[in-house]
Design a protein around this motif. Structure first.
Motif, short mmCIF file in Angstrom:
data_model
loop_
_atom_site.label_atom_id
_atom_site.label_comp_id
_atom_site.label_asym_id
_atom_site.label_seq_id
_atom_site.Cartn_x
_atom_site.Cartn_y
_atom_site.Cartn_z
N GLY A 283 0.82 -1.20 0.00
CA GLY A 283 0.00 0.00 0.00
C GLY A 283 0.85 1.25 0.00
N GLN A 284 0.21 2.37 -0.18
CA GLN A 284 0.89 3.67 -0.19
C GLN A 284 0.80 4.31 1.19
OE1 GLN A 284 1.10 6.87 -3.57
NE2 GLN A 284 -0.84 7.12 -2.53
N GLN A 285 1.87 4.94 1.62
CA GLN A 285 1.84 5.63 2.91
C GLN A 285 0.86 6.79 2.86
OE1 GLN A 285 5.50 6.70 4.92
NE2 GLN A 285 6.60 4.99 3.97
N ALA A 286 0.11 6.95 3.92
CA ALA A 286 -0.85 8.05 4.00
C ALA A 286 -0.14 9.38 3.85
CB ALA A 286 -1.58 8.00 5.34
N GLY A 287 -0.74 10.29 3.13
CA GLY A 287 -0.19 11.62 2.96
C GLY A 287 0.87 11.73 1.88
N THR A 288 1.09 10.64 1.12
CA THR A 288 2.07 10.68 0.03
C THR A 288 1.35 10.51 -1.30
OG1 THR A 288 2.51 8.29 0.04
CG2 THR A 288 3.80 9.67 1.55
N ALA A 289 2.07 10.74 -2.39
CA ALA A 289 1.48 10.64 -3.72
C ALA A 289 2.42 9.88 -4.65
CB ALA A 289 1.19 12.03 -4.29
N GLY A 290 1.83 9.24 -5.66
CA GLY A 290 2.64 8.59 -6.68
C GLY A 290 3.48 7.44 -6.19
N PHE A 291 3.14 6.89 -5.03
CA PHE A 291 3.89 5.79 -4.44
C PHE A 291 5.37 6.15 -4.24
CE2 PHE A 291 0.51 2.71 -4.52
CZ PHE A 291 0.92 1.75 -3.61
N ALA A 292 5.63 7.41 -3.91
CA ALA A 292 6.99 7.78 -3.53
C ALA A 292 7.38 7.13 -2.22
CB ALA A 292 7.11 9.30 -3.42
N ALA A 293 6.37 6.79 -1.41
CA ALA A 293 6.61 6.10 -0.15
C ALA A 293 5.53 5.04 0.03
CB ALA A 293 6.58 7.08 1.02
N ALA A 294 5.96 3.80 0.26
CA ALA A 294 5.02 2.70 0.41
C ALA A 294 4.93 2.25 1.86
CB ALA A 294 5.46 1.52 -0.46
N ARG A 295 3.84 1.61 2.17
CA ARG A 295 3.67 0.94 3.45
C ARG A 295 3.53 -0.54 3.15
NH1 ARG A 295 -0.24 -0.88 7.24
NH2 ARG A 295 0.35 -0.40 9.41
N LEU A 296 4.47 -1.33 3.65
CA LEU A 296 4.48 -2.76 3.42
C LEU A 296 4.17 -3.47 4.74
CD1 LEU A 296 7.78 -2.88 1.31
CD2 LEU A 296 5.43 -2.53 0.49
N ALA A 297 3.00 -4.08 4.81
CA ALA A 297 2.55 -4.68 6.06
C ALA A 297 1.93 -6.05 5.80
CB ALA A 297 1.55 -3.76 6.77
N PRO A 298 2.74 -7.03 5.40
CA PRO A 298 2.20 -8.36 5.09
C PRO A 298 1.61 -9.03 6.32
CG PRO A 298 4.60 -8.44 5.21
CD PRO A 298 4.21 -6.99 5.27
N ARG A 299 0.54 -9.79 6.09
CA ARG A 299 -0.12 -10.50 7.19
C ARG A 299 -0.29 -11.97 6.80
NH1 ARG A 299 1.68 -6.97 9.37
NH2 ARG A 299 0.71 -5.33 10.63
#
Length: 206
Positions: A112-128
Motif C-alpha cells: 500500500g501507499q503511505q498516507a499523505g504521500t502521492a505517486g507511491f513515492a513512499a510505500a507501506r508494506l505490512a504483510p499478514r
C-alpha cells in the motif's frame, strides 16, 4: 475508520452473519468487497482467511474447484453436476466478487501507499501471513518503479523479501508479536522499520 466507525460495525455484523451461515458469505456484489477488510482490520484475520479459503458453496475456492480460472458472476455459475445457474445471465469473467483481490494485495501481501504521500513515492508494506498458506508473492508498478514483496513461512519462521525502487522509500510493518531473527541491517522499532531503495530480507518468528 476507527473502532467506533463503519468498518468496526461492519466487522461485528459480518461475524454475526457468517456464524449463522456456517462460515459462508451472505452478501451480494456491494457487500462482498468489504467482508475480509472489515474482519482483518478488527483483529479477525483468521476469520478473514477462513472466508477466503472456503472450498464449498458459496466461496471463491468453490469456483476454483469447478475449474474456474476467472471470477464468476454467480458463486454457482456452474455446478458440480454441470448445470448452470442461468444460461441467459451467467458471466464467467465478472469483477464484482473479484474485488477480494484488493484485500489480497493490501492485507495478505500488505502492499500500500503511505498516507499523505502521492505517486507511491513512499510505500507501506505490512504483510499478514495466515490461513495455512506457505507463501504469497506480488508486486505493484509505480511511476518510480516496482515495489515487490514475497513472504514464506513454515512451522518455525517467516521470511519476508521485498524490493523498493530507486528514489523511493518504504515503511515495513511486521505482524504483531514478530520476534526478529535476521534484519538485513534494518533497524526496527516495535516491529516497524523505514528503508530506502534496495532489496531486503527479514526473518522472524511469532
Amino acid at each position: 475508520p476507527d473502532r467506533n466507525g463503519k468498518i468496526f460495525y461492519t466487522s461485528i455484523t459480518s461475524l454475526s452473519h457468517i456464524s449463522k451461515r456456517g462460515g459462508h458469505l451472505v452478501t451480494g456484489f456491494l457487500g462482498t468487497p468489504y467482508f475480509c477488510a472489515a474482519l482483518s482490520e478488527n483483529d479477525c484475520l483468521k476469520q478473514a482467511y477462513d472466508l477466503l479459503l472456503k472450498k464449498d458453496f458459496p466461496g471463491w475456492l468453490y469456483q476454483v474447484a469447478q475449474g474456474a480460472t476467472t471470477v464468476w458472476e454467480h458463486w454457482d455459475g456452474r455446478r458440480p453436476d454441470g448445470t448452470m445457474w442461468s444460461a441467459g445471465m451467467n458471466s464467467f469473467n465478472h469483477y464484482a466478487y473479484g474485488a477480494v483481490g484488493a484485500w489480497l494485495y493490501s492485507t495478505v501481501l500488505g502492499l500500500g501507499q503511505q498516507a499523505g504521500t502521492a505517486g507511491f513515492a513512499a510505500a507501506r508494506l505490512a504483510p499478514r501471513p495466515g490461513g495455512g498458506l506457505n507463501w504469497a508473492e506480488g508486486w505493484h508498478e509505480t511511476p518510480l518503479g516496482r515495489y515487490a514483496l514475497r513472504w514464506e513461512k513454515d512451522a518455525v519462521k517467516t521470511n519476508v523479501t521485498f524490493s523498493v525502487p530507486a528514489n523511493a522509500e518504504a515503511e515495513l510493518v511486521l505482524e504483531p508479536g514478530a520476534q526478529i531473527i535476521a534484519s538485513d541491517g534494518i533497524a526496527f522499532t516495535n516491529g516497524t522499520a523505514r528503508v530506502g531503495s534496495g532489496t531486503y530480507i527479514v526473518q522472524y518468528t511469532k
